[in-house]
Scaffold this motif. Structure first.
Motif, PDB file in Angstrom:
ATOM      1  N   ASP A 182       0.900  -1.067   0.097  1.00  0.00           N
ATOM      2  CA  ASP A 182      -0.191  -0.132  -0.057  1.00  0.00           C
ATOM      3  C   ASP A 182       0.786   1.151  -0.030  1.00  0.00           C
ATOM      4  O   ASP A 182       1.503   1.772   1.003  1.00  0.00           O
ATOM      5  N   PHE A 183       1.271   1.658  -1.298  1.00  0.00           N
ATOM      6  CA  PHE A 183       2.168   2.958  -1.282  1.00  0.00           C
ATOM      7  C   PHE A 183       1.724   3.304  -2.715  1.00  0.00           C
ATOM      8  O   PHE A 183       1.987   2.870  -3.679  1.00  0.00           O
TER       9      PHE A 183
ATOM     10  N   ALA B   8      14.161   4.061  -1.190  1.00  0.00           N
ATOM     11  CA  ALA B   8      14.088   3.829  -0.041  1.00  0.00           C
ATOM     12  C   ALA B   8      14.272   2.374   0.284  1.00  0.00           C
ATOM     13  O   ALA B   8      15.082   1.944   1.240  1.00  0.00           O
ATOM     14  N   VAL B   9      13.945   1.626  -0.464  1.00  0.00           N
ATOM     15  CA  VAL B   9      14.134   0.296  -0.167  1.00  0.00           C
ATOM     16  C   VAL B   9      15.779  -0.119  -0.370  1.00  0.00           C
ATOM     17  O   VAL B   9      16.110  -0.750   0.483  1.00  0.00           O
ATOM     18  N   ILE B  10      16.357   0.357  -1.375  1.00  0.00           N
ATOM     19  CA  ILE B  10      17.719   0.166  -1.626  1.00  0.00           C
ATOM     20  C   ILE B  10      18.693   0.841  -0.468  1.00  0.00           C
ATOM     21  O   ILE B  10      19.473   0.433  -0.138  1.00  0.00           O
ATOM     22  N   ARG B  11      18.128   2.012   0.133  1.00  0.00           N
ATOM     23  CA  ARG B  11      18.706   2.873   1.187  1.00  0.00           C
ATOM     24  C   ARG B  11      18.811   1.997   2.360  1.00  0.00           C
ATOM     25  O   ARG B  11      19.549   1.918   2.992  1.00  0.00           O
TER      26      ARG B  11
ATOM     27  N   GLU C 124      10.156  -0.403   6.016  1.00  0.00           N
ATOM     28  CA  GLU C 124       8.515  -0.755   6.007  1.00  0.00           C
ATOM     29  C   GLU C 124       8.043  -1.357   4.875  1.00  0.00           C
ATOM     30  O   GLU C 124       7.188  -2.179   4.832  1.00  0.00           O
ATOM     31  N   LEU C 125       8.497  -1.036   3.834  1.00  0.00           N
ATOM     32  CA  LEU C 125       8.032  -1.606   2.383  1.00  0.00           C
ATOM     33  C   LEU C 125       8.474  -2.864   2.375  1.00  0.00           C
ATOM     34  O   LEU C 125       7.764  -3.826   1.947  1.00  0.00           O
ATOM     35  N   LEU C 126       9.557  -3.230   2.807  1.00  0.00           N
ATOM     36  CA  LEU C 126      10.177  -4.690   2.599  1.00  0.00           C
ATOM     37  C   LEU C 126       9.270  -5.478   3.368  1.00  0.00           C
ATOM     38  O   LEU C 126       9.024  -6.552   3.249  1.00  0.00           O
ATOM     39  N   ASP C 127       9.166  -4.967   4.680  1.00  0.00           N
ATOM     40  CA  ASP C 127       8.228  -5.927   5.691  1.00  0.00           C
ATOM     41  C   ASP C 127       6.939  -6.241   5.149  1.00  0.00           C
ATOM     42  O   ASP C 127       6.316  -7.301   5.221  1.00  0.00           O
ATOM     43  N   SER C 128       6.209  -5.003   4.549  1.00  0.00           N
ATOM     44  CA  SER C 128       4.981  -5.359   4.019  1.00  0.00           C
ATOM     45  C   SER C 128       4.962  -6.268   2.829  1.00  0.00           C
ATOM     46  O   SER C 128       4.089  -7.154   2.608  1.00  0.00           O
TER      47      SER C 128
END
Length: 241
Positions: free
Chosen positions: A146-147, A159-162, A220-224
């Motif tokens: 959800d983004f 963000a994910v790569i960071r 947060e995105l990786l966890d989701s």
């Protein structure tokens, strides 16, 4: 279990029917992020999703090696981008899935990190499931989380790569990336995208502002994405032939 880090006897003795195959791309992600964003992300999400499913179910899926080149000719104007035709991609990924199934891993999720691969993955998974002795499904992570402001090399991917590999983000190029970014993907008229290649609408290769992508958002995105993938693995495991 990572297949490329295991021996053949490990694979023989694996007590699972589930396998994940990460599929990405090698393509431009602006001047600030690496060409391998899609592959690095798909691999990390596949591993995290497999770990989460294993913790919940006790069944440890096999994670295959990442396929790093996809359908990415739309980025051809930017140096370093690699691509194959849709026919080549479909055949290669389908035959890789079929080889997993030949060893008993006949419930397969193709974990995708690149939008250009999505339709071909859907088609090849359908062909495997209709004609073969396996069931396959495609999972594109940014369709599951959800983004809204995903973009391309924008806040989400940055963000994910960071979060995963902070050393690969070129902070001194973020302003160049953001200032040359487009607000949306393509040039749309009457529901039709007139732009075939990304350089037609973005100067830096970016869609969205990568300066908004920090490590906390990436985590947060990786966890989701891993949580949603675990749900899909549960459903795929239940599929009968």
């Amino acid at each position: 279990m990572r297949l490329d880090e295991s021996t053949w006897t490990d694979a023989r003795d694996a007590e699972t029917e589930l396998a994940l195959l990460p599929v990405g791309s090698t393509e431009q992600h602006g001047p600030h992020a690496p060409l391998g964003v899609d592959s690095l992300t798909a691999e990390a999400i596949a591993e995290a999703g497999a770990d989460r499913y294993a913790a919940d179910s006790g069944d440890e899926p096999v994670v295959g090696p990442t396929i790093p080149v996809g359908i990415a000719e739309e980025h051809r104007a930017f140096d370093g981008t690699l691509w194959v035709s849709e026919d080549t991609f479909r055949s290669y990924v389908r035959e890789t899935v079929e080889s997993l199934a030949a060893h008993g891993f006949d419930r397969i999720v193709v974990v995708n990190g690149h939008g250009g691969n999505t339709e071909a993955i859907r088609e090849l998974c359908a062909r495997v499931s209709r004609d073969g002795d396996a069931y396959a499904a495609g999972y594109t992570w940014f369709d599951a989380v959800d983004f809204d402001a995903f973009g391309h090399a924008g806040p989400a991917e940055t963000a994910v790569i960071r979060h995963l590999h902070p050393e690969l983000i070129r902070d001194d190029r973020l302003d160049e990336a953001g200032d040359g970014a487009a607000d949306g993907w393509g040039e749309w008229v009457a529901g039709t995208n007139l732009a075939y290649d990304s350089d037609e609408f973005t100067d830096s290769g970016v869609v969205g502002d990568p300066r908004d992508g920090d490590a906390a958002l990436g985590e947060e995105l990786l966890d989701s994405a891993a949580a949603e993938l675990s749900k899909l693995l549960e459903a795929v495991a239940r599929r009968g032939r």
